[in-house]
Write a protein that holds these residues in place. Structure first.
Motif, PDB file in Angstrom:
ATOM      1  N   ILE A   1      23.903 -30.186  -4.476  1.00 30.43           N
ATOM      2  CA  ILE A   1      24.272 -30.437  -5.703  1.00 30.43           C
ATOM      3  C   ILE A   1      24.412 -29.234  -6.594  1.00 30.43           C
ATOM      4  N   THR A   2      23.064 -28.631  -6.374  1.00 30.28           N
ATOM      5  CA  THR A   2      22.791 -27.319  -7.349  1.00 30.28           C
ATOM      6  C   THR A   2      23.559 -26.204  -6.938  1.00 30.28           C
ATOM      7  N   CYS A   3      23.742 -26.260  -5.571  1.00 28.13           N
ATOM      8  CA  CYS A   3      24.757 -25.178  -4.972  1.00 28.13           C
ATOM      9  C   CYS A   3      26.206 -25.089  -5.785  1.00 28.13           C
ATOM     10  N   ILE A   4      26.673 -26.364  -5.638  1.00 26.68           N
ATOM     11  CA  ILE A   4      27.860 -26.678  -6.221  1.00 26.68           C
ATOM     12  C   ILE A   4      28.191 -26.182  -7.802  1.00 26.68           C
ATOM     13  N   SER A   5      26.998 -26.738  -8.525  1.00 22.00           N
ATOM     14  CA  SER A   5      27.044 -26.519  -9.884  1.00 22.00           C
ATOM     15  C   SER A   5      26.533 -24.899 -10.151  1.00 22.00           C
ATOM     16  N   THR A   6      25.705 -24.355  -9.356  1.00 17.90           N
ATOM     17  CA  THR A   6      25.967 -22.789  -9.478  1.00 17.90           C
ATOM     18  C   THR A   6      27.068 -22.030  -9.452  1.00 17.90           C
ATOM     19  N   MET A   7      27.855 -22.620  -8.193  1.00 17.51           N
ATOM     20  CA  MET A   7      28.916 -21.932  -7.924  1.00 17.51           C
ATOM     21  C   MET A   7      30.150 -22.130  -8.945  1.00 17.51           C
ATOM     22  N   LEU A   8      29.987 -23.441  -9.516  1.00 15.63           N
ATOM     23  CA  LEU A   8      31.006 -23.616 -10.741  1.00 15.63           C
ATOM     24  C   LEU A   8      30.870 -23.148 -12.022  1.00 15.63           C
ATOM     25  N   GLY A   9      29.626 -22.761 -12.007  1.00 16.38           N
ATOM     26  CA  GLY A   9      28.886 -22.356 -13.520  1.00 16.38           C
ATOM     27  C   GLY A   9      28.556 -20.974 -13.463  1.00 16.38           C
ATOM     28  N   SER A  10      28.448 -20.348 -12.264  1.00 20.13           N
ATOM     29  CA  SER A  10      28.134 -18.893 -12.533  1.00 20.13           C
ATOM     30  C   SER A  10      28.385 -18.274 -11.280  1.00 20.13           C
ATOM     31  N   CYS A  11      29.461 -17.435 -11.493  1.00 23.48           N
ATOM     32  CA  CYS A  11      30.193 -16.451 -10.309  1.00 23.48           C
ATOM     33  C   CYS A  11      29.596 -15.068 -10.228  1.00 23.48           C
ATOM     34  N   GLY A  12      28.834 -14.555 -11.312  1.00 26.24           N
ATOM     35  CA  GLY A  12      28.275 -13.366 -11.029  1.00 26.24           C
ATOM     36  C   GLY A  12      27.908 -12.773 -12.597  1.00 26.24           C
ATOM     37  N   LYS A  13      27.188 -11.947 -12.756  1.00 28.12           N
ATOM     38  CA  LYS A  13      26.602 -11.416 -13.839  1.00 28.12           C
ATOM     39  C   LYS A  13      27.600 -10.928 -14.790  1.00 28.12           C
ATOM     40  N   GLU A  14      28.705 -10.502 -14.276  1.00 32.69           N
ATOM     41  CA  GLU A  14      29.784  -9.835 -15.415  1.00 32.69           C
ATOM     42  C   GLU A  14      30.175 -10.673 -16.241  1.00 32.69           C
ATOM     43  N   ASP A  15      30.217 -12.074 -15.539  1.00 39.22           N
ATOM     44  CA  ASP A  15      30.845 -13.267 -16.260  1.00 39.22           C
ATOM     45  C   ASP A  15      29.926 -13.615 -17.571  1.00 39.22           C
TER      46      ASP A  15
ATOM     47  N   ARG B   1      28.557 -14.878 -23.613  1.00 38.30           N
ATOM     48  CA  ARG B   1      29.569 -16.096 -24.109  1.00 38.30           C
ATOM     49  C   ARG B   1      29.274 -17.548 -23.558  1.00 38.30           C
ATOM     50  N   SER B   2      28.444 -17.631 -22.430  1.00 39.96           N
ATOM     51  CA  SER B   2      28.289 -18.899 -21.891  1.00 39.96           C
ATOM     52  C   SER B   2      26.987 -18.581 -21.423  1.00 39.96           C
ATOM     53  N   ASP B   3      26.515 -20.113 -20.750  1.00 36.90           N
ATOM     54  CA  ASP B   3      25.100 -20.386 -20.354  1.00 36.90           C
ATOM     55  C   ASP B   3      25.186 -19.596 -19.039  1.00 36.90           C
ATOM     56  N   TYR B   4      23.993 -19.344 -18.590  1.00 36.49           N
ATOM     57  CA  TYR B   4      23.886 -18.562 -17.335  1.00 36.49           C
ATOM     58  C   TYR B   4      22.580 -18.523 -16.677  1.00 36.49           C
ATOM     59  N   LEU B   5      22.521 -18.675 -15.470  1.00 35.11           N
ATOM     60  CA  LEU B   5      21.198 -18.617 -14.734  1.00 35.11           C
ATOM     61  C   LEU B   5      21.219 -18.210 -13.162  1.00 35.11           C
ATOM     62  N   ILE B   6      20.914 -16.831 -13.018  1.00 37.69           N
ATOM     63  CA  ILE B   6      21.220 -16.048 -12.001  1.00 37.69           C
ATOM     64  C   ILE B   6      19.810 -15.364 -11.206  1.00 37.69           C
ATOM     65  N   VAL B   7      19.727 -15.408 -10.063  1.00 36.02           N
ATOM     66  CA  VAL B   7      18.652 -15.123  -9.345  1.00 36.02           C
ATOM     67  C   VAL B   7      18.920 -13.881  -8.572  1.00 36.02           C
ATOM     68  N   SER B   8      18.366 -12.729  -8.377  1.00 36.32           N
ATOM     69  CA  SER B   8      18.801 -11.701  -7.631  1.00 36.32           C
ATOM     70  C   SER B   8      17.437 -10.848  -7.217  1.00 36.32           C
TER      71      SER B   8
ATOM     72  N   ASN C   1      20.570 -27.636 -20.166  1.00 34.28           N
ATOM     73  CA  ASN C   1      21.699 -27.030 -20.325  1.00 34.28           C
ATOM     74  C   ASN C   1      22.605 -27.093 -18.927  1.00 34.28           C
ATOM     75  N   PHE C   2      22.279 -28.055 -18.002  1.00 31.67           N
ATOM     76  CA  PHE C   2      22.606 -28.395 -16.501  1.00 31.67           C
ATOM     77  C   PHE C   2      22.943 -27.222 -16.001  1.00 31.67           C
ATOM     78  N   LEU C   3      21.790 -26.183 -15.977  1.00 32.53           N
ATOM     79  CA  LEU C   3      22.088 -24.979 -15.124  1.00 32.53           C
ATOM     80  C   LEU C   3      20.930 -25.262 -13.797  1.00 32.53           C
ATOM     81  N   ALA C   4      21.384 -24.642 -12.813  1.00 38.10           N
ATOM     82  CA  ALA C   4      20.444 -24.435 -11.408  1.00 38.10           C
ATOM     83  C   ALA C   4      20.628 -23.387 -10.551  1.00 38.10           C
ATOM     84  N   ALA C   5      19.574 -23.039  -9.999  1.00 36.96           N
ATOM     85  CA  ALA C   5      19.818 -21.763  -9.230  1.00 36.96           C
ATOM     86  C   ALA C   5      18.608 -21.725  -8.146  1.00 36.96           C
ATOM     87  N   PHE C   6      18.656 -21.548  -6.949  1.00 40.75           N
ATOM     88  CA  PHE C   6      17.777 -21.574  -6.147  1.00 40.75           C
ATOM     89  C   PHE C   6      17.850 -20.490  -4.785  1.00 40.75           C
TER      90      PHE C   6
END
Length: 339
Positions: A19-33, A38-45, A129-134
């Motif tokens: 579920i969180t993979c899908i939400s992450t792919m839909l909500g955060s494609c990369g840092k440049e976005d 302009r939007s909420d983001y949660l990205i791990v590198s 904010n319905f954000l998730a990454a793992f």
């Protein structure tokens, strides 16, 4: 250390991961976005300037610290889930840096007593904010072959009790069908390889012996493997030790790291004075040897292992107890390792 527990990720963790993979792919494609706010983001590198998401990370068997960088414009929680009995990863430090970047330092414990691969999920979430990454964390290697001799139930676990151990020729048909064999020396009537309570003994006071694994298939893509086993030498209640050598051989085209197919190793002894000798005899008995395919014979598809007391079957008075024989895949040709 006697038994190795196989672990599987619980279903609820896998569902959460999906579920969180899908939400992450839909909500955060990369840092440049998202970095411009302009939007909420949660990205791990893995690096502060990396554009690549940290998704699958291998940590060293010996444990230690690992660092992740989280880019997020919203508060988030961190937790780690694993199906392993040990809580082997903990959050050591969370540091706020500039530009909505957080440095996360985690500490992993050493993988002790086994090299079997374990995994867990490092989850980061902002529920409001319905954000998730793992990140899926791996430690250890995939098991190619595993044998703990639990199907042998002869006699006692007491290493001094040799009265009820059973020669390999007298094992049941079902036990012999597991594929382990032992060579009958020239001029002898039987191989002096004995089944005991959950492990094997090689040799006797007057005879040497060996133990040969079944043929292990499926190593076509494996370029580096790791052989591990528990082995300990016999010592009498009086303190008189047997010889303590064990010869390890590879019976096909694979070789050890030194380019040979035979290694002679020196074993330790269990504590003959301990009243708990039956339970602590395997302490400090783990051995590991790296195996590779030679450049001239990379298409080897099977492997077989032979363990021999001393330097050969003629070496008597070199009794060895053996258990937990495992073969692990460390690296494969042309492919990334997956769980």
């Amino acid at each position: 250390m006697k038994r190795n527990k196989k672990t599987n990720m619980p279903r609820h963790i896998l569902i959460f991961w999906f579920i969180t993979c899908i939400s992450t792919m839909l909500g955060s494609c990369g840092k440049e976005d998202h970095i411009d706010g302009r939007s909420d983001y949660l990205i791990v590198s893995k690096t502060q300037d990396s554009e690549d998401l940290a998704i699958d990370v291998d940590v060293p068997i010996e444990g230690g610290r690992d660092t992740f960088y989280i880019s997020s414009n919203r508060p988030f929680d961190i937790f780690f889930q694993t199906d392993d009995e040990e809580e082997w990863l903990v959050v050591e430090r969370v540091e706020d840096l500039q530009n909505n970047i957080t440095r996360l330092i985690v500490e992993t414990k050493p993988l002790e007593g086994t090299f079997s691969r374990r995994s867990g999920i490092l989850s980061l979430s902002s529920k409001a904010n319905f954000l998730a990454a793992f990140v899926k964390i791996y430690q250890g290697h995939r098991v190619r072959f595993s044998e703990n001799f639990a199907w042998l139930q002869y006699g006692s676990a007491n290493p001094f009790d040799e009265t009820r151990e059973t020669l390999i020729k007298n094992w049941s048909a079902a036990q012999q069908s597991n594929g382990w064999t032992s060579t009958i020396p020239d001029g002898a009537a039987e191989a002096h390889c004995y089944g005991r309570n959950g492990h094997v003994k090689l040799g006797s006071e007057s005879h040497g012996a060996n133990l040969i694994s079944p043929i292990i298939p499926g190593i076509e893509k494996d370029s580096i493997l790791l052989l591990s086993f528990n082995a300990v030498s016999y010592i009498a209640p009086t303190g008189a030790p047997d010889a303590n050598k064990l010869t390890v051989e590879i019976l096909n085209g694979c070789i050890f790291e030194d380019g040979t197919n035979k290694r002679v190793i020196e074993l330790g002894y269990f504590d003959h004075l301990s009243p708990m000798a039956a339970t602590n005899m395997w302490e400090q008995s783990l051995h590991a040897l790296s195996i590779k395919k030679p450049d001239t014979h990379v298409d080897v598809s099977t492997i077989q292992i032979r363990l021999t007391t001393g330097s050969g079957l003629s070496d008597a008075g070199n009794r060895v107890f053996v258990d937990n024989v495992h073969l692990y895949t460390v690296f494969q040709y042309g492919e990334n390792m997956e769980d």
